[in-house]
Structures are given as C-alpha cells and as structure tokens.
Write an enzyme that holds these catalytic residues in place. Structure first.
Site, PDB file in Angstrom:
ATOM      1  N   LYS A 233      -3.033 -15.399  -9.298  1.00 15.36           N
ATOM      2  CA  LYS A 233      -2.848 -14.556 -10.491  1.00 15.36           C
ATOM      3  C   LYS A 233      -2.765 -15.442 -11.735  1.00 15.36           C
ATOM      4  O   LYS A 233      -3.356 -16.520 -11.746  1.00 15.36           O
ATOM      5  CB  LYS A 233      -1.618 -13.657 -10.331  1.00 15.36           C
ATOM      6  CG  LYS A 233      -1.639 -12.915  -8.989  1.00 15.36           C
ATOM      7  CD  LYS A 233      -0.696 -11.765  -8.919  1.00 15.36           C
ATOM      8  CE  LYS A 233      -0.832 -11.102  -7.547  1.00 15.36           C
ATOM      9  NZ  LYS A 233      -0.102  -9.861  -7.434  1.00 15.36           N
TER      10      LYS A 233
ATOM     11  N   HIS B 143      -8.977  -5.615  -8.021  1.00 13.56           N
ATOM     12  CA  HIS B 143      -7.547  -5.795  -7.727  1.00 13.56           C
ATOM     13  C   HIS B 143      -6.771  -4.709  -8.476  1.00 13.56           C
ATOM     14  O   HIS B 143      -7.133  -4.335  -9.593  1.00 13.56           O
ATOM     15  CB  HIS B 143      -7.082  -7.195  -8.165  1.00 13.56           C
ATOM     16  CG  HIS B 143      -5.690  -7.505  -7.699  1.00 13.56           C
ATOM     17  ND1 HIS B 143      -4.579  -7.017  -8.338  1.00 13.56           N
ATOM     18  CD2 HIS B 143      -5.236  -8.214  -6.637  1.00 13.56           C
ATOM     19  CE1 HIS B 143      -3.493  -7.429  -7.688  1.00 13.56           C
ATOM     20  NE2 HIS B 143      -3.869  -8.158  -6.658  1.00 13.56           N
TER      21      HIS B 143
ATOM     22  N   GLU C  95      -4.568  -3.365  -0.164  1.00 10.95           N
ATOM     23  CA  GLU C  95      -3.330  -3.754  -0.831  1.00 10.95           C
ATOM     24  C   GLU C  95      -2.630  -2.500  -1.352  1.00 10.95           C
ATOM     25  O   GLU C  95      -2.957  -2.014  -2.439  1.00 10.95           O
ATOM     26  CB  GLU C  95      -3.641  -4.693  -2.005  1.00 10.95           C
ATOM     27  CG  GLU C  95      -4.266  -6.003  -1.582  1.00 10.95           C
ATOM     28  CD  GLU C  95      -3.976  -7.110  -2.604  1.00 10.95           C
ATOM     29  OE1 GLU C  95      -3.414  -8.130  -2.204  1.00 10.95           O
ATOM     30  OE2 GLU C  95      -4.294  -6.926  -3.797  1.00 10.95           O
TER      31      GLU C  95
ATOM     32  N   GLY D 170       3.914  -7.586  -4.924  1.00 16.86           N
ATOM     33  CA  GLY D 170       4.923  -8.245  -5.753  1.00 16.86           C
ATOM     34  C   GLY D 170       6.278  -7.562  -5.731  1.00 16.86           C
ATOM     35  O   GLY D 170       7.157  -7.879  -6.527  1.00 16.86           O
TER      36      GLY D 170
ATOM     37  N   SER E 220       3.078  -8.476  -0.581  1.00 16.45           N
ATOM     38  CA  SER E 220       4.319  -9.116  -0.120  1.00 16.45           C
ATOM     39  C   SER E 220       4.212  -9.707   1.286  1.00 16.45           C
ATOM     40  O   SER E 220       5.171  -9.668   2.052  1.00 16.45           O
ATOM     41  CB  SER E 220       5.505  -8.147  -0.214  1.00 16.45           C
ATOM     42  OG  SER E 220       5.700  -7.749  -1.560  1.00 16.45           O
TER      43      SER E 220
HETATM   44  P1  PGA Z   1       1.936 -10.370  -3.476  1.00 17.19           P
HETATM   45  O1  PGA Z   1       0.497 -10.126  -4.169  1.00 17.19           O
HETATM   46  O2  PGA Z   1       1.673 -11.141  -2.204  1.00 17.19           O
HETATM   47  O3  PGA Z   1       2.722 -11.165  -4.475  1.00 17.19           O
HETATM   48  O4  PGA Z   1       2.508  -9.032  -3.207  1.00 17.19           O
HETATM   49  C1  PGA Z   1      -0.633  -9.808  -3.428  1.00 17.19           C
HETATM   50  C2  PGA Z   1      -1.800  -9.591  -4.362  1.00 17.19           C
HETATM   51  O5  PGA Z   1      -1.623  -8.989  -5.426  1.00 17.19           O
HETATM   52  O6  PGA Z   1      -2.937 -10.012  -4.070  1.00 17.19           O
END
Ligand code: PGA
Length: 252
Positions: free
Chosen positions: A14, A98, A170, A176, A215
């Site tokens: 990110k 995304h 996702e 997150g 996560s």
């Molecule tokens: P995260 O993000 O592992 O921090 O939840 C995953 C992503 O957005 O690709």
C-alpha cells in the site's frame, strides 16, 4: 478439484515505506525466502520504488508487481501509470480493483474491467480483487456482489482473459481491521468464484489461483491456506515485516 496449483503469497505494501525501508525489507525477504517448489512470492511496492525493487530482485525468484494501473495506453492523464510502463520497468503483476481503489477513487466495475484488459493486453498478469462490504454481507448480498464484480470482467475479456490472471477475494470488512474471514466463510466464496468460471471453462477455473486477503497473518495463515480453493494470500499489514511475510510463506 484435483488440480495442483502453486501457492502465491503476495505482499501489498500500500502507501507505506521509503527507499531505505524497501531495500531492507526486500533484502530480508530475499535472505529468508524458502526455496520450495510450488510456492511463489510477490511484492507490490508503491510506484516510486518499483524500479529499485525490481533491480534488487534480479536473478532471484521474488516477483515484483504494482498496486494499480491506468486503463489508458498513454496521453494526457496526469499522475497515471500505464500497463506498458509497468512492463517496461520489469513488473510482472498488477493489482486491479483493490477495494481501496474502488472505494476511495470511485472505481466502478467497468473501469476495473478496462484496467484488467489493459494489463492483459500489455502482457502483465492482473490480480483482480473482489469482495463485499460488511453491510452487503449482512444483507445477504455477498454472492451477488462477487458475481457482479466478476461478470463485469468476464464480459470485457471473456473467460479466456482469466487464463493468465489471478483473483483475490478480499472481504472489505476484513481488510486492515484485524478481523479475518473464518476458513469456511472464505472457502465458500472461493468455491463460488471458481464455479462461476467453471461454468464457462473448467480448465481455466481449475488452474486459476484464487488468493485470500484480509488480515492474513502468521497465526491464521495455515488454516486459511489449507482450504481447498484458497491458493495463496494477498497480505497487507503483515507484508511490511519480513518476518511475518516469511512466516506466512512458511505456513503455505
Ligand atoms: P491487510 O490488507 O492484510 O492489511 O488486511 C490486505 C489488502 O488490502 O490487500
């Protein structure tokens, strides 16, 4: 499904890091990477660090991709980056759609499909991200949302477009947040995605990698990755620590 698919662990950085952090993180990943058949690792740094990371990964099996691209080939699109530019600097993969792009940049299904096509046309491997919000899940709309997001791309590139592509499921409520989908919840949607593709081409559906993201961390990776239709992970937060990223790879 009896096909053996490679497991892909992809690190989505990110908008985090610096040149120095990129160098040390990639250095640590390169040092600790398991040399294991059937396991692929990919990092997705921010645009400004792509070239340096690609250089650092030369002659290693760590692959490098981008987090987004423009659907346009070139021209007056200030701030945008085209598929051919990414390919030119040595990237092999690119994330498309995304949830943070869909939400914060109002990318709709048609734009996402156009980006997917631009990536394919240039010779990049698109990683199509799909996923429902908590509100959509609670209203029983998760399946419909996934189908809609998938169908927009199928309409644009046909099933053949998925022959050299990756999908990442996702759930938006798990990104997150520290909340992870339970393995049975994730498996259910992964199977749904595969069967949507299977209706059009069983071979492509059987061989496409479908990653779970949201996560994923060393503590929960093994049980998610053990699910039949989960072929890897798209890792956000935990990809910023080489130790965690490598522990997830080890769990695979
Ligand atoms: P995260 O993000 O592992 O921090 O939840 C995953 C992503 O957005 O690709």
């Amino acid at each position: 499904m009896s096909v053996t698919r490679k497991t892909l662990i992809a690190g989505n950085w990110k908008m985090n890091g610096s040149a120095a952090m990129a160098e040390s993180l990639v250095g640590d990943v390169l040092t600790g990477m398991p040399d294991q058949d059937g396991l692929q690792l990919l990092v997705l740094p921010p645009f400004p660090y792509l070239a340096q990371v690609i250089l650092q990964c030369q002659s290693h099996s760590l692959m490098v991709g981008a987090q987004d691209l423009s659907a346009e080939a070139n021209g007056a699109f200030t701030g945008d980056v085209s598929a051919s530019m990414l390919l030119d600097c040595g990237a092999s993969h690119v994330l498309v759609g995304h949830s943070e792009r869909r939400e914060l940049h109002s990318e709709d299904d048609q734009q996402v499909a156009a980006k997917f096509k631009a990536a394919l046309d240039a010779g990049l491997i698109p990683i199509l991200c799909v996923g429902e919000t908590l509100e959509q899940r609670d209203s029983g709309l998760a399946e419909a949302v996934i189908h809609r997001q998938l169908d927009a791309v199928l309409e644009m590139v046909s099933i053949q477009g998925f022959a050299s592509a990756i999908i990442a499921y996702e759930p938006v409520w798990a990104i997150g947040t520290g909340k992870t989908a339970r393995p049975d919840q994730a498996q259910e949607i992964h199977a749904l995605i595969r069967s949507r593709l299977e209706a059009q081409d069983a071979t492509i559906a059987g061989s496409i990698q479908i990653l779970y993201g949201g996560s994923m961390k060393p503590q929960n990776a093994a049980e998610l990755l053990a699910c039949e239709d989960i072929d890897g992970g798209l890792i956000g937060g935990a990809a910023l620590q080489a130790q965690d990223f490598l522990a997830i790879a080890a769990a695979a």
